[in-house]
Design an enzyme around this catalytic site. Structure first.
Site, PDB file in Angstrom:
ATOM      1  CD  GLU A  93      44.762-126.177 109.277  1.00 21.81           C
ATOM      2  OE1 GLU A  93      44.931-125.098 109.889  1.00 21.81           O
ATOM      3  OE2 GLU A  93      45.182-127.268 109.686  1.00 21.81           O
ATOM      4  CE  LYS A 149      49.675-116.699 106.653  1.00 20.56           C
ATOM      5  NZ  LYS A 149      49.344-115.561 107.428  1.00 20.56           N
ATOM      6  CG  ASP A 160      44.481-110.644 107.768  1.00 20.56           C
ATOM      7  OD1 ASP A 160      45.521-110.671 108.454  1.00 20.56           O
ATOM      8  OD2 ASP A 160      44.143-109.665 107.086  1.00 20.56           O
ATOM      9  CE1 TYR A 219      45.729-120.648 113.731  1.00 16.46           C
ATOM     10  CE2 TYR A 219      47.663-122.025 114.065  1.00 16.46           C
ATOM     11  CZ  TYR A 219      47.076-120.778 114.028  1.00 16.46           C
ATOM     12  OH  TYR A 219      47.820-119.654 114.299  1.00 16.46           O
ATOM     13  CE  LYS A 233      51.719-114.268 103.573  1.00 13.93           C
ATOM     14  NZ  LYS A 233      51.413-113.142 104.346  1.00 13.93           N
ATOM     15  CB  CYS A 268      31.660 -75.095  89.595  1.00 16.73           C
ATOM     16  SG  CYS A 268      30.672 -75.832  90.908  1.00 16.73           S
ATOM     17  CB  CYS A 284      27.494 -72.771  90.771  1.00 10.22           C
ATOM     18  SG  CYS A 284      29.241 -72.366  90.752  1.00 10.22           S
ATOM     19  CB  CYS A 336      33.796 -74.040  92.531  1.00 12.17           C
ATOM     20  SG  CYS A 336      32.500 -72.828  92.260  1.00 12.17           S
ATOM     21  CB  CYS A 372      29.682 -72.604  94.638  1.00 10.17           C
ATOM     22  SG  CYS A 372      29.307 -74.276  94.084  1.00 10.17           S
TER      23      CYS A 372
HETATM   24  S1  IVH Z   1      49.820-122.859 111.372  1.00 14.67           S
HETATM   25  C1  IVH Z   1      54.269-123.020 113.058  1.00 14.67           C
HETATM   26  N1  IVH Z   1      47.386-122.474 110.521  1.00 14.67           N
HETATM   27  O1  IVH Z   1      49.566-117.346 109.988  1.00 14.67           O
HETATM   28  C2  IVH Z   1      53.272-122.077 112.554  1.00 14.67           C
HETATM   29  N2  IVH Z   1      48.729-120.579 110.993  1.00 14.67           N
HETATM   30  O2  IVH Z   1      52.097-116.504 108.653  1.00 14.67           O
HETATM   31  C3  IVH Z   1      51.918-122.620 112.793  1.00 14.67           C
HETATM   32  N3  IVH Z   1      47.572-118.437 110.679  1.00 14.67           N
HETATM   33  O3  IVH Z   1      51.590-117.009 112.800  1.00 14.67           O
HETATM   34  C4  IVH Z   1      50.945-121.787 112.100  1.00 14.67           C
HETATM   35  N4  IVH Z   1      45.641-119.294 110.060  1.00 14.67           N
HETATM   36  O4  IVH Z   1      49.120-116.508 113.034  1.00 14.67           O
HETATM   37  C5  IVH Z   1      48.541-121.890 110.910  1.00 14.67           C
HETATM   38  N5  IVH Z   1      45.200-122.295 109.796  1.00 14.67           N
HETATM   39  C6  IVH Z   1      46.335-121.712 110.195  1.00 14.67           C
HETATM   40  C7  IVH Z   1      46.485-120.325 110.290  1.00 14.67           C
HETATM   41  C8  IVH Z   1      47.704-119.782 110.687  1.00 14.67           C
HETATM   42  C9  IVH Z   1      46.321-118.185 110.302  1.00 14.67           C
HETATM   43  C10 IVH Z   1      48.595-117.422 110.990  1.00 14.67           C
HETATM   44  C11 IVH Z   1      49.344-117.658 112.252  1.00 14.67           C
HETATM   45  C12 IVH Z   1      50.794-117.665 111.876  1.00 14.67           C
HETATM   46  C13 IVH Z   1      50.770-116.943 110.580  1.00 14.67           C
HETATM   47  C14 IVH Z   1      51.972-117.339 109.752  1.00 14.67           C
END
Ligand code: IVH
Length: 664
Positions: free
Chosen positions: A115, A117, A119, A226, A312, A406, A409, A424, A429
């Site tokens: 999935e 992740k 932010d 999720y 990451k 400059c 000018c 300058c 200017c």
């Molecule tokens: S599963 C047991 N799924 O990422 C942990 N986390 O670095 C269950 N996050 O604290 C997390 N998207 O805030 C999961 N599709 C996703 C996510 C997700 C973002 C975040 C979440 C977690 C952090 C971990």
């Protein structure tokens, strides 16, 4: 009815309105009625501290200091995830699972669900009988904050689930701010001169943890669920996601089913270049063993489940061609280089210009026009060039020669010892003048409506303005009939220029554009000296003694006041009818005659700040009206601050309020 009874009644009524507004999406009354009742309640509560109640709607909606959200404990605690920084770490994760799973599993593990992740900010949603009952932030994993009204205010969060949802359901998800909203929010903040949010996560958190859920509602937050924490125990994560979606919860449609870790790795490679094209910020991928039974069996370390890991992405960096280096001249004459780039996608936006910081960076990194350069988003806000990608052609290109004159000018641009910038040397200017005029008209200075870049350019091109004071000599006859400036704008500008004469001393001081003299130091100077003349004749020592003014600033002030440009300007301003007064405060720090409104998050309880203001003679109100004379601005102030600015009402920070009232 006595006041205690009235308080009880108001709390009741307002709680009902809050519910109607945020839970049922069916407001019972207009905002104005709601606001006036809330104001009444807040005022009554301030008079009766003995009746204070954390459950009062005044504490929950508006007025509640941050950190005052109720605590919610998470059972079981909310874990976090381990990180995999590269493909090998993903393979090692897979091997660990296979080993830990033991005999039941021969060879590599899997299948996996991958999935995005998001932010954002973790939230836990509790539903009972299909209705949203409680929403909490993650906090430290054990204890979070109750942000139910705020979550209720997010359109994307269902308040009611579809038929078939379990009686009690607890889900985990991520609240996020779409990239477009994040950028719009930061642009608005920049225009207001407020600090920018560092990244979408930060902005999402700021938007969610608001005292007033209406602010949360206005930010356009989204949410993706999720994890099914309780209510049902499907055997597979893929099934869990389908169930959540079937019950009406928002689930990210983007996900991948992978047979094994090599498929997962292929997904990371395929997805990495695409991730910036999504509407939301993604800082990695989450890899989850699809088998939830096995996931439970494998358990967790202190911090994270063994069967899930976050992959990451490397930092936000891109390479593109440096097409040109533009050198701009600022108000103080500083020459600032900007990179003009071949357009490149970077962390969700297209970047065409980036900071090159200064002359030294260009020389140290030997950055040449035509080079392939590395561009990074620092704190995900301002892109910067961090160096070159060595390659063919670099040596053949001429090293970049930073201008020593400059670019506008042609006067000598000098670099004083110990300074990182070249400036300058021409006091008149045109580029400096242009930036000065823009600064002078800005909100922190004389707040001259209609004096934007377009108008300033017209005034300079037509030769109507040669020095700042010329602005205030402009008449309607001068402006009418100017190409590109309508008759209406001309009239407005003349009126705004007239109104600017009445600005207080501190704002005029800011307008002078003296290096290092910003809002704070200007206020301190205005309070200490009371008039422009007194500042102009103050000794270096007297100036340097003012709080917040050091020797450097004092020298700049003296240099300006004694110099030909400053002398002429001060004389002209006096002739033109500027009689700036220090902000209306008595030496004892009284707020007599002020009508004060507080907005934003304050470091002390709002009722306490209000009491301080009253004790100094102010009338305290909760809404900004034309009567308001002073707005005290806490952190993350929103609409009220905008309103204050649009009405030209003086604003002060909480620190300044403390200094004035002697409440530190
Ligand atoms: S599963 C047991 N799924 O990422 C942990 N986390 O670095 C269950 N996050 O604290 C997390 N998207 O805030 C999961 N599709 C996703 C996510 C997700 C973002 C975040 C979440 C977690 C952090 C971990």
């Amino acid at each position: 009815m006595d006041e205690a009874e009235r308080i009880a009644e108001l709390r009741d009524t307002l709680s009902r309105f809050v519910r109607a507004y945020f839970v049922e999406d069916q407001p019972e009354v207009s905002d104005a009625v709601y606001d006036s009742l809330m104001r009444e309640l807040v005022e009554l509560e301030a008079r009766h501290p003995e009746l204070s109640d954390p459950k009062s709607p005044s504490q929950r909606v508006g007025g509640a200091p941050r950190g005052d959200f109720r605590s919610v404990s998470h059972e079981p605690p909310l874990l976090s995830l381990m990180n995999a920084m590269d493909q090998d770490e993903l393979r090692a994760f897979d091997r660990r699972i296979a080993q830990a799973a033991g005999d039941g599993l021969a060879g590599p593990a899997g299948p996996y669900v991958v999935e995005p992740k998001i932010d954002g900010l973790t939230v836990v949603l509790h539903y009972e009988n299909g209705r949203l009952r409680l929403a909490a932030t993650r906090g430290d994993g054990q204890t979070g904050e109750d942000v139910t009204p705020n979550l209720m205010a997010i359109a994307a969060v269902p308040k009611e689930l579809r038929q078939g949802a379990p009686e009690r359901l607890e889900v985990r998800g991520e609240v996020y701010l779409p990239v477009a909203s994040f950028e719009a929010l930061n642009q608005a903040r920049e225009a207001e001169g407020r600090p920018l949010f560092q990244n979408p996560r930060n902005a999402a958190a700021g938007s969610l943890r608001q005292q007033d859920p209406r602010v949360t509602a206005s930010r356009g937050l989204g949410v993706f669920c999720y994890e099914l924490r309780s209510g049902a125990t499907p055997g597979r994560q893929s099934e869990a996601l389908e169930l959540l979606a079937a019950w009406g919860l928002p689930v990210n449609p983007l996900r991948w089913s992978c047979r094994g870790i090599e498929d997962v790795i292929a997904v990371t490679e395929e997805f990495a270049p695409r991730r910036d094209s999504l509407a939301y910020a993604v800082d990695g991928l989450v890899v989850k063993l699809d088998d939830l039974e096995l996931t439970r069996r494998l358990g967790a370390t202190q911090k994270a489940p063994r069967a899930q890991i976050a992959f990451k992405f490397p930092a936000d960096e891109a390479a593109t061609t440096l097409l040109d280096i533009e050198v701009q001249v600022g108000r103080t004459g500083a020459l600032t280089p900007t990179a003009v780039l071949s357009p490149v996608r970077l962390a969700g936006t297209t970047v065409q210009r980036a900071s090159l910081h200064n002359e030294d960076l260009i020389r140290q990194k030997d950055i040449r026009i035509g080079d392939l350069v590395r561009v990074r988003k620092a704190g995900e806000i301002i892109p910067e060039v961090i160096g070159i990608v060595p390659g063919e052609g670099h040596d053949a290109r001429p090293p970049y020669a930073f201008p020593t004159v400059c670019p506008v000018c042609g006067a000598q641009a000098l670099r004083l010892e110990g300074e990182a910038v070249r400036r300058c040397s021409n006091p008149s200017c045109p580029a400096k003048l242009r930036e000065w005029l823009l600064h002078l008209g800005s909100r922190v200075a004389l707040d001259i409506d209609g004096l934007g870049p377009k108008t300033v350019d017209i005034l300079l091109e037509t030769g109507l303005v040669h020095q700042p004071e010329d602005l205030f000599r402009l008449t309607l006859t001068d402006l009418e009939g100017l190409p590109r400036l309508g008759a209406k704008s001309a009239g407005k500008l003349v009126a705004a220029l007239q109104a600017a004469r009445a600005r207080p001393l501190d704002r005029l001081l800011v307008a002078l554009g003296i290096p290092h003299v910003g809002e704070r130091s200007a206020q301190a100077l205005a309070e200490r000296f009371g008039s422009l003349d007194a500042i102009a004749s103050a000794s270096l020592g007297d100036l340097a003694e003012v709080v917040g003014i050091g020797e450097t600033t004092a020298t700049e002030i003296e240099r300006f006041m004694m110099g030909p440009v400053g002398q002429r300007l001060l004389r002209s301003l006096a002739e033109l009818g500027f009689r700036p007064e220090a902000p209306a405060r008595t030496a004892s720090g009284s707020l007599d005659g002020e009508v004060v409104v507080f907005t934003g998050r304050l470091s002390r309880p709002r009722s306490e700040a209000q009491a301080i203001a009253r004790s100094c003679g102010a009338v305290v109100e909760s809404d900004i009206t034309r009567r308001t004379t002073l707005v005290v601005v806490g952190e993350e102030a929103g609409q009220k601050l905008e309103k204050a600015r649009s009405l030209g009402i003086r604003t002060v920070s909480e620190a300044e309020f403390g200094a004035v009232t002697g409440a530190g």
